[in-house]
Design a protein around this motif. Structure first.
Motif, PDB file in Angstrom:
ATOM      1  N   TYR A 167     -24.560 -38.288  42.789  1.00  0.00           N
ATOM      2  CA  TYR A 167     -24.098 -39.214  41.762  1.00  0.00           C
ATOM      3  C   TYR A 167     -23.335 -40.340  42.431  1.00  0.00           C
ATOM      4  O   TYR A 167     -23.062 -40.314  43.635  1.00  0.00           O
ATOM      5  CB  TYR A 167     -23.182 -38.494  40.754  1.00  0.00           C
ATOM      6  CG  TYR A 167     -21.833 -38.108  41.312  1.00  0.00           C
ATOM      7  CD1 TYR A 167     -20.730 -38.941  41.162  1.00  0.00           C
ATOM      8  CD2 TYR A 167     -21.656 -36.923  42.024  1.00  0.00           C
ATOM      9  CE1 TYR A 167     -19.494 -38.603  41.698  1.00  0.00           C
ATOM     10  CE2 TYR A 167     -20.424 -36.570  42.550  1.00  0.00           C
ATOM     11  CZ  TYR A 167     -19.353 -37.421  42.385  1.00  0.00           C
ATOM     12  OH  TYR A 167     -18.123 -37.085  42.916  1.00  0.00           O
ATOM     13  N   GLU A 168     -22.971 -41.351  41.645  1.00  0.00           N
ATOM     14  CA  GLU A 168     -22.077 -42.405  42.118  1.00  0.00           C
ATOM     15  C   GLU A 168     -20.989 -42.622  41.080  1.00  0.00           C
ATOM     16  O   GLU A 168     -21.207 -42.464  39.871  1.00  0.00           O
ATOM     17  CB  GLU A 168     -22.827 -43.695  42.411  1.00  0.00           C
ATOM     18  CG  GLU A 168     -23.480 -44.356  41.215  1.00  0.00           C
ATOM     19  CD  GLU A 168     -24.146 -45.672  41.605  1.00  0.00           C
ATOM     20  OE1 GLU A 168     -23.587 -46.737  41.247  1.00  0.00           O
ATOM     21  OE2 GLU A 168     -25.207 -45.618  42.237  1.00  0.00           O
ATOM     22  N   ASP A 169     -19.788 -42.989  41.568  1.00  0.00           N
ATOM     23  CA  ASP A 169     -18.648 -43.129  40.679  1.00  0.00           C
ATOM     24  C   ASP A 169     -17.632 -44.061  41.337  1.00  0.00           C
ATOM     25  O   ASP A 169     -17.648 -44.251  42.555  1.00  0.00           O
ATOM     26  CB  ASP A 169     -18.017 -41.759  40.411  1.00  0.00           C
ATOM     27  CG  ASP A 169     -16.994 -41.797  39.287  1.00  0.00           C
ATOM     28  OD1 ASP A 169     -17.410 -41.790  38.118  1.00  0.00           O
ATOM     29  OD2 ASP A 169     -15.791 -41.837  39.588  1.00  0.00           O
ATOM     30  N   TRP A 170     -16.738 -44.643  40.513  1.00  0.00           N
ATOM     31  CA  TRP A 170     -15.739 -45.564  41.046  1.00  0.00           C
ATOM     32  C   TRP A 170     -14.694 -44.858  41.904  1.00  0.00           C
ATOM     33  O   TRP A 170     -14.053 -45.480  42.761  1.00  0.00           O
ATOM     34  CB  TRP A 170     -15.032 -46.288  39.900  1.00  0.00           C
ATOM     35  CG  TRP A 170     -14.238 -45.367  39.020  1.00  0.00           C
ATOM     36  CD1 TRP A 170     -14.672 -44.719  37.911  1.00  0.00           C
ATOM     37  CD2 TRP A 170     -12.872 -44.976  39.203  1.00  0.00           C
ATOM     38  NE1 TRP A 170     -13.678 -43.947  37.374  1.00  0.00           N
ATOM     39  CE2 TRP A 170     -12.554 -44.082  38.134  1.00  0.00           C
ATOM     40  CE3 TRP A 170     -11.885 -45.284  40.127  1.00  0.00           C
ATOM     41  CZ2 TRP A 170     -11.289 -43.508  38.000  1.00  0.00           C
ATOM     42  CZ3 TRP A 170     -10.637 -44.697  39.993  1.00  0.00           C
ATOM     43  CH2 TRP A 170     -10.342 -43.836  38.939  1.00  0.00           C
ATOM     44  N   SER A 171     -14.489 -43.561  41.686  1.00  0.00           N
ATOM     45  CA  SER A 171     -13.457 -42.823  42.412  1.00  0.00           C
ATOM     46  C   SER A 171     -14.000 -42.320  43.752  1.00  0.00           C
ATOM     47  O   SER A 171     -15.151 -41.895  43.854  1.00  0.00           O
ATOM     48  CB  SER A 171     -12.979 -41.632  41.576  1.00  0.00           C
ATOM     49  OG  SER A 171     -12.121 -40.797  42.340  1.00  0.00           O
ATOM     50  N   LYS A 172     -13.129 -42.348  44.761  1.00  0.00           N
ATOM     51  CA  LYS A 172     -13.535 -41.860  46.078  1.00  0.00           C
ATOM     52  C   LYS A 172     -13.416 -40.349  46.192  1.00  0.00           C
ATOM     53  O   LYS A 172     -13.745 -39.774  47.226  1.00  0.00           O
ATOM     54  CB  LYS A 172     -12.708 -42.522  47.172  1.00  0.00           C
ATOM     55  CG  LYS A 172     -11.206 -42.289  47.069  1.00  0.00           C
ATOM     56  CD  LYS A 172     -10.469 -43.090  48.141  1.00  0.00           C
ATOM     57  CE  LYS A 172      -8.955 -42.943  48.008  1.00  0.00           C
ATOM     58  NZ  LYS A 172      -8.256 -43.749  49.033  1.00  0.00           N
ATOM     59  N   TRP A 173     -12.937 -39.677  45.125  1.00  0.00           N
ATOM     60  CA  TRP A 173     -12.797 -38.231  45.133  1.00  0.00           C
ATOM     61  C   TRP A 173     -14.074 -37.569  44.617  1.00  0.00           C
ATOM     62  O   TRP A 173     -14.664 -38.013  43.638  1.00  0.00           O
ATOM     63  CB  TRP A 173     -11.609 -37.800  44.272  1.00  0.00           C
ATOM     64  CG  TRP A 173     -10.305 -38.171  44.881  1.00  0.00           C
ATOM     65  CD1 TRP A 173      -9.614 -39.329  44.695  1.00  0.00           C
ATOM     66  CD2 TRP A 173      -9.556 -37.403  45.808  1.00  0.00           C
ATOM     67  NE1 TRP A 173      -8.468 -39.331  45.445  1.00  0.00           N
ATOM     68  CE2 TRP A 173      -8.402 -38.154  46.139  1.00  0.00           C
ATOM     69  CE3 TRP A 173      -9.729 -36.151  46.397  1.00  0.00           C
ATOM     70  CZ2 TRP A 173      -7.443 -37.699  47.024  1.00  0.00           C
ATOM     71  CZ3 TRP A 173      -8.766 -35.695  47.279  1.00  0.00           C
ATOM     72  CH2 TRP A 173      -7.644 -36.461  47.590  1.00  0.00           C
ATOM     73  N   TYR A 174     -14.479 -36.478  45.286  1.00  0.00           N
ATOM     74  CA  TYR A 174     -15.610 -35.690  44.801  1.00  0.00           C
ATOM     75  C   TYR A 174     -15.189 -35.000  43.513  1.00  0.00           C
ATOM     76  O   TYR A 174     -14.058 -34.517  43.390  1.00  0.00           O
ATOM     77  CB  TYR A 174     -16.022 -34.666  45.856  1.00  0.00           C
ATOM     78  CG  TYR A 174     -17.250 -33.859  45.498  1.00  0.00           C
ATOM     79  CD1 TYR A 174     -18.471 -34.482  45.311  1.00  0.00           C
ATOM     80  CD2 TYR A 174     -17.180 -32.482  45.349  1.00  0.00           C
ATOM     81  CE1 TYR A 174     -19.603 -33.758  44.983  1.00  0.00           C
ATOM     82  CE2 TYR A 174     -18.300 -31.743  45.016  1.00  0.00           C
ATOM     83  CZ  TYR A 174     -19.510 -32.393  44.833  1.00  0.00           C
ATOM     84  OH  TYR A 174     -20.620 -31.667  44.493  1.00  0.00           O
ATOM     85  N   GLN A 175     -16.090 -34.939  42.546  1.00  0.00           N
ATOM     86  CA  GLN A 175     -15.703 -34.569  41.187  1.00  0.00           C
ATOM     87  C   GLN A 175     -15.494 -33.074  40.963  1.00  0.00           C
ATOM     88  O   GLN A 175     -15.062 -32.694  39.869  1.00  0.00           O
ATOM     89  CB  GLN A 175     -16.751 -35.083  40.188  1.00  0.00           C
ATOM     90  CG  GLN A 175     -18.132 -34.531  40.396  1.00  0.00           C
ATOM     91  CD  GLN A 175     -19.164 -35.185  39.491  1.00  0.00           C
ATOM     92  OE1 GLN A 175     -20.166 -34.580  39.165  1.00  0.00           O
ATOM     93  NE2 GLN A 175     -18.941 -36.408  39.106  1.00  0.00           N
ATOM     94  N   GLU A 176     -15.756 -32.228  41.932  1.00  0.00           N
ATOM     95  CA  GLU A 176     -15.557 -30.795  41.740  1.00  0.00           C
ATOM     96  C   GLU A 176     -14.803 -30.191  42.917  1.00  0.00           C
ATOM     97  O   GLU A 176     -14.853 -30.713  44.038  1.00  0.00           O
ATOM     98  CB  GLU A 176     -16.905 -30.075  41.581  1.00  0.00           C
ATOM     99  CG  GLU A 176     -17.672 -30.460  40.329  1.00  0.00           C
ATOM    100  CD  GLU A 176     -18.903 -29.599  40.112  1.00  0.00           C
ATOM    101  OE1 GLU A 176     -18.990 -28.550  40.785  1.00  0.00           O
ATOM    102  OE2 GLU A 176     -19.751 -29.957  39.291  1.00  0.00           O
ATOM    103  N   LEU A 177     -14.122 -29.083  42.650  1.00  0.00           N
ATOM    104  CA  LEU A 177     -13.505 -28.309  43.729  1.00  0.00           C
ATOM    105  C   LEU A 177     -14.593 -27.565  44.488  1.00  0.00           C
ATOM    106  O   LEU A 177     -15.608 -27.160  43.913  1.00  0.00           O
ATOM    107  CB  LEU A 177     -12.490 -27.331  43.149  1.00  0.00           C
ATOM    108  CG  LEU A 177     -11.268 -27.949  42.451  1.00  0.00           C
ATOM    109  CD1 LEU A 177     -10.429 -26.867  41.788  1.00  0.00           C
ATOM    110  CD2 LEU A 177     -10.428 -28.746  43.432  1.00  0.00           C
TER     111      LEU A 177
END
Length: 578
Positions: A167-177
């Protein structure tokens, strides 16, 4: 291309609006290694007589227009009609890391060494997937990190797992633990520069004290005496502490952890009064007995693993701040507490305020209807109610001056559907309640279809699996996160389910029927041929046996059955018998 150029311009504008004195700080620009970069002339009064120079330690050289440097294929182009921009047009390499000076042609080029407002310092950034221990059980979080803060604000970040786009997103954090099973390799890139991905990273194990990471290559390996082009596995501690052992005339400081596996392979960073000491990388250091400083330590190359601040002399109350949590992922519309513990003299005149640092600079956080300060002796909490995405920033509590220490990421909820939002009945479809940062594992998710909750127990997490999907699953889906203070809901997303093509079904059924008849006919023919061959074989055997018996009978001599005649003949042959 226009959007990317707009972001570059805004990034440069921020630097210029900050302003420099006549002999102030040089402008610093950070660009991705392997990309290209535009350097605007720092002199706002530029004209057609300006020139660009490269400033090295030994000399100052003019940068010619449309010049290709031998061996590096780096093209320099000066655009006079557009703010006198210097473009380094091909893949940036170490040879381009230097200072660049823009000044008038009539000026002495040696002024580039003294008037720093005319200078741009170019730095190259490498992307790296940082692995940071989470507070939620034996898990870690991932961050797409660059070795310097990119001047061009990324449009978004692109994440990959095992080489495939996630995926791509504005946040540099990966979306899951992420847990440590070592089965998945993660990588990231900046949108528009997908060919400049970070090296792959896999999390091999996570315990209560340590976590082990394998890097395919990159600068993290070079920090541990490995080549940047070779893979390496590194064990990190989850927490660090500064221990002080006092002697008669000196004190020994140790950067310790509960992970003994990390000690023998790690280099360390030491911070004195918030400033990095680059000259010392050992796990222990010695200071004078009465030397009073605020000290913290970290693992080299992984400065996110930073200890709490301690005072070198416990008898003295050093001004210092420690935070309850340094990374917070909050749902849009929820409430957030950013808390710290501070130490200072009761009579200190140091300012005690919260500051917010984002792309637009650092500003003091003022109280209003959403933002409140909660103060007690030695503790301070910044409470933000109804948080919004523009609250995402770094926050710090300062006694006089402090670096940003708490990263707040505010995320909304979004329903995504895999493989797509338009499917055919019989397929497997996964609905995911996605976020821009990893939420806590203990949160409860409720799924709604057409406004009605799906109350099955297995549907109380962020994934909803429909397998096989039917026409009845078509509708509008929403996910809601349940919390003690308020519930946060996503927008509705529609799932369309197409019926199977009946004509295709009829054709396929007919094909199967014909195929069945053909197989049946082939089987019957095979059985008939088998019986025919068996009968022919039996007849052949009978003929062979009959022929053999006839030959046997013909070979047998018929002997006379007259006993008298036989006796006379025998007597004639044997004259003694008589």
């Amino acid at each position: 291309m226009f959007v990317k150029a707009l972001y570059v311009f805004l990034g440069f504008l921020i630097y210029f609006l900050a302003g420099n004195g006549e002999y102030g700080h040089a402008l610093s620009i950070c660009a991705l290694r392997g990309s290209s970069v535009d350097l605007p002339c720092p002199d706002r009064n530029h004209n057609s007589s300006m020139k660009w120079y490269s400033v090295n330690t030994d000399n100052v050289e003019e940068v010619p227009n449309d010049f290709s440097a031998d061996g590096y294929n780096a093209t320099y182009k000066i655009t006079r009609e557009k703010n006198f921009i210097l473009t380094i047009n091909t893949s940036l390499t170490e040879s381009d890391v230097k200072s660049y000076c823009c000044t008038e042609e009539t000026s002495n080029k040696d002024s580039c060494r003294s008037i720093t407002k005319q200078i741009i310092q170019l730095h190259l950034a490498d992307l790296q997937v940082k692995v940071i221990p989470a507070t939620e059980g034996q898990t870690v979080t991932l961050m797409c990190s660059s070795s310097c803060r990119l001047t061009e604000t990324p449009l978004s970040y692109v994440w990959y797992r095992n080489g495939e786009l996630l995926y791509e997103d504005w946040s540099k954090w990966y979306q899951e633990l992420v847990s440590g099973d070592g089965t998945a390799a993660y990588s990231c890139a900046v949108k528009g520069y997908e060919d400049l991905r970070a090296p792959e990273v896999s999390v091999d194990s996570v315990t209560s004290a340590c976590f082990t990471v394998t890097y395919a290559k990159g600068r993290m390996c070079s920090h541990h005496n490995k080549s940047e082009d070779e893979p390496c596995s590194i064990t990190y501690p989850r927490e660090l502490n500064v221990n002080i052992m006092k002697k008669r005339f000196y004190s020994t400081l140790t950067c310790s952890s509960s992970c003994p596996m990390s000690d023998h392979q790690s280099a360390y960073r030491w911070y004195w009064n918030k400033r990095l000491d680059k000259s010392f990388e050992c796990q222990e250091m010695v200071i004078k007995m009465h030397q009073v400083v605020v000290i913290a330590c970290a693992v080299k190359g992984h400065e996110d693993l930073l200890s709490d601040d301690v005072c070198s002399d416990e008898a003295v109350l050093c001004p210092r701040v420690n935070y309850a949590s340094r990374r917070i992922c909050a749902l849009e519309g929820s409430s957030v507490d950013i808390s710290c513990e501070y130490f200072t003299s009761p009579h200190s005149s140091h300012s005690r305020r919260w500051f917010k640092t984002s792309g637009s600079g650092e500003v003091a956080v003022e109280e209003n209807y959403r933002i409140k300060y909660e103060k007690t002796q030695g503790h301070d909490t910044l409470r933000i109610n109804d948080v919004k995405k523009n609250d995402s920033a770094e926050y710090s509590f300062t006694l006089h001056y402090d670096l940003p220490r708490v990263l707040l990421v505010v995320t909304g909820l979004k329903v995504t559907m895999t493989p797509s939002a338009l499917v055919t009945e019989g397929q497997r479809v996964t609905l995911t309640c996605t976020t821009s940062c990893p939420l806590r594992n203990d949160l409860v998710f409720i799924w709604y279809m057409n406004g009605r909750p799906l109350t099955l127990p297995e549907n109380r997490n962020k994934h909803l699996i429909l397998d096989p999907i039917s026409l009845g699953h078509a509708g509008n889906y929403t996910c809601v996160v349940i919390s003690s203070k308020n519930n946060v809901s996503s927008a509705e997303e529609s799932l369309a389910v197409n019926a199977r093509d009946k004509s295709a079904l009829i054709i396929n059924s007919a094909k199967l029927a014909v195929l069945g008849l053909m197989l049946t006919a082939a089987f019957v023919l095979y059985m008939w041929r088998t019986k025919q061959n068996q009968a022919s074989t039996n007849r052949t055997k009978d003929n062979v046996q009959t022929s053999q018996m006839d030959s046997l009978y013909e070979s047998i001599a018929l002997k006379p059955m007259n006993p008298t005649g036989q006796t006379e003949q025998e007597l004639q042959e044997d004259p003694k018998r008589g």
